[in-house]
Design a protein around this motif. Structure first.
Motif, short mmCIF file in Angstrom:
data_model
loop_
_atom_site.label_atom_id
_atom_site.label_comp_id
_atom_site.label_asym_id
_atom_site.label_seq_id
_atom_site.Cartn_x
_atom_site.Cartn_y
_atom_site.Cartn_z
N TRP A 58 0.83 -1.21 0.00
CA TRP A 58 0.00 0.00 0.00
C TRP A 58 0.86 1.26 0.00
CZ3 TRP A 58 -0.27 4.04 3.55
CH2 TRP A 58 -1.31 4.96 3.35
N ALA A 59 0.42 2.24 -0.73
CA ALA A 59 1.08 3.56 -0.75
C ALA A 59 -0.01 4.62 -0.78
CB ALA A 59 1.98 3.69 -1.97
N PRO A 60 0.17 5.71 -0.07
CA PRO A 60 -0.86 6.76 -0.07
C PRO A 60 -0.99 7.39 -1.45
CG PRO A 60 1.13 7.53 1.01
CD PRO A 60 1.32 6.07 0.77
N PRO A 61 -2.19 7.80 -1.82
CA PRO A 61 -2.38 8.45 -3.12
C PRO A 61 -1.72 9.82 -3.15
CG PRO A 61 -4.38 8.62 -1.82
CD PRO A 61 -3.45 7.72 -1.05
N VAL A 62 -1.48 10.32 -4.34
CA VAL A 62 -0.88 11.65 -4.51
C VAL A 62 -1.68 12.42 -5.55
CG1 VAL A 62 1.16 12.94 -5.22
CG2 VAL A 62 1.44 10.82 -3.91
N PHE A 63 -2.12 13.62 -5.18
CA PHE A 63 -2.86 14.50 -6.09
C PHE A 63 -2.14 15.83 -6.15
CE2 PHE A 63 -5.95 11.53 -4.32
CZ PHE A 63 -6.53 11.02 -5.47
N GLU A 64 -1.89 16.31 -7.36
CA GLU A 64 -1.12 17.55 -7.54
C GLU A 64 -1.85 18.76 -6.96
OE1 GLU A 64 1.98 17.79 -8.68
OE2 GLU A 64 1.96 15.59 -8.73
N LYS A 65 -1.05 19.67 -6.42
CA LYS A 65 -1.59 20.91 -5.85
C LYS A 65 -0.59 22.03 -6.05
CE LYS A 65 -3.76 18.24 -2.17
NZ LYS A 65 -3.23 16.98 -2.72
N SER A 66 -1.09 23.25 -6.09
CA SER A 66 -0.18 24.39 -6.13
C SER A 66 0.40 24.63 -4.75
CB SER A 66 -0.95 25.65 -6.59
OG SER A 66 -1.87 26.06 -5.58
N GLU A 67 1.48 25.39 -4.68
CA GLU A 67 2.08 25.70 -3.38
C GLU A 67 1.10 26.46 -2.50
OE1 GLU A 67 4.96 24.60 -2.14
OE2 GLU A 67 4.99 23.39 -3.98
N LYS A 68 0.30 27.33 -3.12
CA LYS A 68 -0.70 28.09 -2.36
C LYS A 68 -1.75 27.17 -1.76
CE LYS A 68 -2.76 31.99 -1.06
NZ LYS A 68 -4.02 31.50 -0.51
N GLU A 69 -2.20 26.19 -2.54
CA GLU A 69 -3.19 25.24 -2.03
C GLU A 69 -2.61 24.42 -0.88
OE1 GLU A 69 -5.83 24.42 -6.07
OE2 GLU A 69 -3.99 23.29 -5.71
N LEU A 91 2.75 15.16 7.81
CA LEU A 91 1.82 16.19 7.34
C LEU A 91 1.86 16.30 5.82
CD1 LEU A 91 -0.19 18.27 8.38
CD2 LEU A 91 1.68 19.91 8.52
N ASP A 92 3.04 16.18 5.25
CA ASP A 92 3.19 16.26 3.80
C ASP A 92 2.45 15.13 3.10
OD1 ASP A 92 4.50 17.44 1.38
OD2 ASP A 92 5.44 15.46 1.29
N ILE A 93 2.51 13.91 3.68
CA ILE A 93 1.80 12.76 3.10
C ILE A 93 0.29 13.03 3.07
CG2 ILE A 93 1.17 10.34 3.48
CD1 ILE A 93 4.00 9.92 4.60
N ILE A 94 -0.22 13.59 4.17
CA ILE A 94 -1.65 13.89 4.25
C ILE A 94 -2.06 14.94 3.23
CG2 ILE A 94 -3.33 15.11 5.71
CD1 ILE A 94 -2.42 13.38 8.01
N ILE A 95 -1.28 16.00 3.13
CA ILE A 95 -1.61 17.08 2.19
C ILE A 95 -1.57 16.56 0.75
CG2 ILE A 95 -0.90 19.32 1.28
CD1 ILE A 95 -2.14 19.38 4.11
N ARG A 96 -0.54 15.78 0.42
CA ARG A 96 -0.40 15.25 -0.94
C ARG A 96 -1.54 14.29 -1.28
NH1 ARG A 96 4.88 14.76 -3.20
NH2 ARG A 96 4.65 12.50 -3.36
N ALA A 97 -2.11 13.61 -0.27
CA ALA A 97 -3.14 12.60 -0.51
C ALA A 97 -4.54 13.19 -0.66
CB ALA A 97 -3.14 11.57 0.62
N MET A 98 -4.70 14.48 -0.40
CA MET A 98 -6.02 15.10 -0.49
C MET A 98 -6.42 15.32 -1.95
SD MET A 98 -6.22 17.79 2.65
CE MET A 98 -6.66 17.20 4.29
N LYS A 99 -7.68 14.96 -2.23
CA LYS A 99 -8.20 15.06 -3.59
C LYS A 99 -9.23 16.19 -3.68
CE LYS A 99 -10.70 12.34 -7.08
NZ LYS A 99 -11.32 11.02 -7.39
N ARG A 100 -9.13 17.01 -4.72
CA ARG A 100 -10.06 18.12 -4.92
C ARG A 100 -11.41 17.58 -5.40
NH1 ARG A 100 -11.48 22.47 -8.50
NH2 ARG A 100 -11.26 24.52 -7.50
#
Length: 334
Positions: A58-69, A91-100
Motif C-alpha cells: 500500500w502507498a498513499p495516493p498523490v494528487f497535484e496541488k499548487s504551493e498556495k493550495e 503532514l506532507d503525506i496527508i496534504i499530498r493525498a487530499m483530492k479536490r
C-alpha cells in the motif's frame, strides 16, 4: 446545561471542540456515544478506534496541488489537534493525498447515519450542517473563513456513522482525505507519541506509584503545549483548568507579595509539575508560572486530572506545603 454554541460544536459533523474542557465533557457528541468501549479518549477527544489493515504494498495516493493550495491546507488542518503534532513528513503525506472535489448547490457531501469514508477541508463556498430532529445547527466556510473549515474526522476515528448531514449551500470546493491514509498516518503518529510519553512519565517521580496501565492511560490523555521564553503559562488569580508537567525547558513560579513580584519556587525543569493546587482545592491560581526559555509542557484537563490522578492527591498536597514555605521565605526576605 451547555449553551447553543456548545451544542453546535457537539453536533458538528465531527471535529473536536476548541472550547473549554467543561463544555466538551458536559455535552457528548452523537458519534462519541456510538464509539466502542475500548476507544481511548484523550484531551479534546483525541481518540483512535480499531486499527486499519492495509496491503504490504500500500502507498498513499498523490494528487497535484499548487504551493498556495498546500499552504492553505496546512493552515486549515493545523487548527485541529489531531494534526497539530504531526511531523512535517507525515503532514506532507496527508496534504499530498487530499483530492479536490466539487459540489453543486443542494448536494449532500455527507449524510447522517452513513459510513465515514473521507475527511473534508472546505476550500471555497459554504456548507450547512443539519441534524435529524433538530434542523440546521451551524455553517462552515472555506479557506477565508476565520473559523474552522474542516469536518468529518471523528466518524473515521471512531468507525462510527456520520453524526450529521452536510449540504452544499452553493458551489463548494472541498479537499477530501481517504479513510485509509487518514488512519494510517494518525495511528502511526499516535502510537509513537504514546511510547515516548510512557517513557517520559516513568521518569516523573510523583507518578511512580502508578501501574504501567495507569501511566499509559495518562499518556493517552496528555496534550503538548509549546511556550516561548517569557510566556505566562498560568496567571495568578485566574481559574485553573489544567495540570502541567514540564517536558522540556524550564519555568519559574512567582507571586505578588505585598505588591511586589516574588519568586516562590525553584526553577522547574523536565519531570517537574505545576498547576495541581488550584485543581485539588477548587481555587483560582495561587501563582504565575512563566517560561524561562522555549518550553514544552504536557497538560491534562481538570476532569481527567481528577479521574486519573485522584489516588495521588496526598502526594500532590505535599507540594502545597513546600509552596507555602517558599511564600513565607519570600515574605521574610523583605
Amino acid at each position: 446545561m451547555p449553551g447553543e454554541e456548545e451544542k453546535n460544536a457537539a453536533y458538528d459533523s465531527d471535529a473536536p471542540s476548541t472550547e473549554d474542557e467543561d463544555s466538551e465533557d458536559d455535552y457528548i457528541d452523537e458519534a462519541e456515544m456510538k464509539a466502542p468501549p475500548s476507544v481511548k479518549k484523550g484531551r479534546r477527544g483525541t481518540v483512535m478506534a480499531a486499527a486499519v489493515t492495509v496491503a504490504p504494498d500500500w502507498a498513499p495516493p498523490v494528487f497535484e496541488k499548487s504551493e498556495k493550495e498546500k499552504e492553505d491546507l496546512i493552515n486549515s488542518i493545523g487548527k485541529n489537534i489531531l494534526f497539530s503534532e504531526l511531523e512535517s513528513k507525515e503532514l506532507d503525506i496527508i496534504i499530498r493525498a487530499m483530492k479536490r472535489i466539487e459540489y453543486k448547490e443542494g448536494d449532500n457531501i455527507i449524510e447522517q447515519g452513513a459510513e465515514g469514508d473521507l475527511f473534508y477541508v472546505v476550500e471555497e463556498g459554504e456548507c450547512e450542517i443539519f441534524v435529524k430532529g433538530v434542523g440546521k445547527v451551524m455553517e462552515i466556510g472555506g479557506f477565508t473563513s476565520k473559523n474552522r473549515n474542516y469536518f468529518g474526522e471523528l466518524a473515521l476515528l471512531y468507525d462510527a456513522p456520520r453524526a450529521a448531514t452536510v449540504t452544499a449551500a452553493g458551489k463548494v470546493v472541498c479537499w477530501g482525505l481517504d479513510r485509509v491514509t487518514f488512519k494510517q498516518i494518525l495511528q502511526d503518529s499516535t502510537q509513537k507519541q504514546r511510547h515516548l510519553y510512557k517513557k517520559f512519565l516513568e521518569q516523573v517521580p510523583v507518578l511512580s506509584p502508578l501501574s504501567v496501565y495507569e501511566r499509559l492511560t495518562i499518556a493517552d490523555a496528555l496534550a503538548p503545549q509549546h511556550f516561548k521564553e517569557g510566556d505566562k503559562i498560568i496567571v495568578e488569580g485566574s481559574e485553573g483548568y489544567e495540570f502541567f508537567i514540564v517536558e522540556s525547558g524550564s519555568v519559574i513560579c512567582t507571586k505578588l507579595v505585598d505588591g511586589v513580584e516574588k519568586t516562590v519556587s525553584e526553577t522547574l525543569g523536565p519531570g517537574d509539575y505545576f498547576g495541581e493546587l488550584s485543581l485539588i482545592n477548587n481555587e483560582n491560581r495561587a501563582a504565575t508560572v512563566t517560561a524561562q526559555e522555549d518550553t514544552t509542557c504536557l497538560s491534562i484537563d481538570r476532569k481527567t486530572f481528577k479521574r486519573l490522578l485522584g489516588p495521588l492527591e496526598g502526594m500532590l498536597r505535599e507540594h502545597q506545603e513546600l509552596y507555602a514555605k517558599y511564600v513565607e521565605d519570600a515574605k521574610s526576605a523583605d
